[in-house]
Design an enzyme around this catalytic site. Structure first.
Site, PDB file in Angstrom:
ATOM      1  N   HIS A 102      20.551 -25.132  51.493  1.00 26.54           N
ATOM      2  CA  HIS A 102      19.128 -25.128  51.853  1.00 26.54           C
ATOM      3  C   HIS A 102      18.254 -25.179  50.621  1.00 26.54           C
ATOM      4  O   HIS A 102      18.633 -24.709  49.557  1.00 26.54           O
ATOM      5  CB  HIS A 102      18.771 -23.917  52.721  1.00 26.54           C
ATOM      6  CG  HIS A 102      19.088 -22.599  52.085  1.00 26.54           C
ATOM      7  ND1 HIS A 102      20.350 -22.055  52.096  1.00 26.54           N
ATOM      8  CD2 HIS A 102      18.303 -21.728  51.414  1.00 26.54           C
ATOM      9  CE1 HIS A 102      20.326 -20.897  51.468  1.00 26.54           C
ATOM     10  NE2 HIS A 102      19.101 -20.675  51.028  1.00 26.54           N
ATOM     11  N   HIS A 104      14.428 -24.243  49.256  1.00 26.78           N
ATOM     12  CA  HIS A 104      13.181 -23.513  49.518  1.00 26.78           C
ATOM     13  C   HIS A 104      12.009 -24.356  49.013  1.00 26.78           C
ATOM     14  O   HIS A 104      12.008 -24.794  47.858  1.00 26.78           O
ATOM     15  CB  HIS A 104      13.137 -22.194  48.737  1.00 26.78           C
ATOM     16  CG  HIS A 104      14.156 -21.182  49.154  1.00 26.78           C
ATOM     17  ND1 HIS A 104      13.861 -20.131  49.996  1.00 26.78           N
ATOM     18  CD2 HIS A 104      15.465 -21.034  48.835  1.00 26.78           C
ATOM     19  CE1 HIS A 104      14.940 -19.379  50.165  1.00 26.78           C
ATOM     20  NE2 HIS A 104      15.933 -19.900  49.465  1.00 26.78           N
TER      21      HIS A 104
HETATM   22  P1  AMP Z   1      19.000 -17.664  50.006  1.00 26.54           P
HETATM   23  O1  AMP Z   1      20.351 -17.858  50.666  1.00 26.54           O
HETATM   24  O2  AMP Z   1      18.923 -16.419  49.189  1.00 26.54           O
HETATM   25  O3  AMP Z   1      18.531 -18.873  49.245  1.00 26.54           O
HETATM   26  O4  AMP Z   1      17.915 -17.459  51.129  1.00 26.54           O
HETATM   27  C1  AMP Z   1      18.144 -17.495  52.482  1.00 26.54           C
HETATM   28  C2  AMP Z   1      16.786 -17.500  53.115  1.00 26.54           C
HETATM   29  O5  AMP Z   1      16.949 -17.707  54.485  1.00 26.54           O
HETATM   30  C3  AMP Z   1      15.979 -16.209  52.938  1.00 26.54           C
HETATM   31  O6  AMP Z   1      14.744 -16.510  52.294  1.00 26.54           O
HETATM   32  C4  AMP Z   1      15.779 -15.713  54.361  1.00 26.54           C
HETATM   33  O7  AMP Z   1      14.512 -15.140  54.549  1.00 26.54           O
HETATM   34  C5  AMP Z   1      15.967 -16.981  55.168  1.00 26.54           C
HETATM   35  N1  AMP Z   1      16.447 -16.803  56.526  1.00 26.54           N
HETATM   36  C6  AMP Z   1      17.546 -16.105  56.926  1.00 26.54           C
HETATM   37  N2  AMP Z   1      17.697 -16.204  58.265  1.00 26.54           N
HETATM   38  C7  AMP Z   1      16.694 -16.987  58.709  1.00 26.54           C
HETATM   39  C8  AMP Z   1      16.302 -17.471  59.996  1.00 26.54           C
HETATM   40  N3  AMP Z   1      16.977 -17.152  61.104  1.00 26.54           N
HETATM   41  N4  AMP Z   1      15.193 -18.238  60.080  1.00 26.54           N
HETATM   42  C9  AMP Z   1      14.496 -18.562  58.986  1.00 26.54           C
HETATM   43  N5  AMP Z   1      14.819 -18.148  57.741  1.00 26.54           N
HETATM   44  C10 AMP Z   1      15.907 -17.369  57.600  1.00 26.54           C
END
Ligand code: AMP
Ligand code: ZN
Length: 124
Positions: A102, A104
């Site tokens: 993903h 950001h």
């Molecule tokens: P990272 O793996 O640290 O890059 O970030 C994962 C991101 O996914 C975090 O910013 C969470 O807030 C976000 N996140 C986790 N679950 C969900 C969800 N169900 N819907 C939207 N965002 C999510």
């Protein structure tokens, strides 16, 4: 289906099993708001197919990913963003929590200060 994909939260969003507000969708990507936004309009872009991280994602999707980033940026600019940051946490050591690739997109406003922490507790 492999257990990993069956249980992956972002695969569930891609399969529309978990409701998410779709900001933008292309053939192979889907963009939706981060549940814990670090800036207004914080958006995640994910490939619909499960890849653990960006490195695992096929190069052939590169153009479409850039196009999707630009589409999301355009939407956020129209909503008042002045700029944006792209953050890609790759691997646990870099703060990746969800093991589905993903990107950001963090819309920014002029004079707005945010920190880009580097540890896993406060990752973006
Ligand atoms: P990272 O793996 O640290 O890059 O970030 C994962 C991101 O996914 C975090 O910013 C969470 O807030 C976000 N996140 C986790 N679950 C969900 C969800 N169900 N819907 C939207 N965002 C999510
Ligand atoms: Zn997944």
């Amino acid at each position: 289906m492999a257990k990993e994909k069956e249980e992956c939260i972002f695969c569930k969003i891609a399969r529309k099993e978990i409701p998410a507000e779709i900001v933008y969708e292309s053939e192979n990507f889907i963009a939706f708001p981060d549940v814990n936004p670090k800036t207004k309009g914080h958006t995640l872009i994910i490939p619909k197919k499960h890849y653990e991280n960006l490195v695992e994602m096929p190069d052939i999707l590169g153009n479409e990913l850039i196009e999707t980033i630009k589409k999301v940026a355009e939407i956020r600019f129209k909503q008042g963003a002045d700029g944006f940051n792209i953050v890609v946490n790759t691997g646990e050591a870099a703060g990746q929590i969800v093991m589905h690739a993903h990107i950001h997109i963090l819309p920014r406003k002029k004079k707005e200060k945010i920190q880009f922490p580097c540890d896993t507790e406060n990752n973006v």
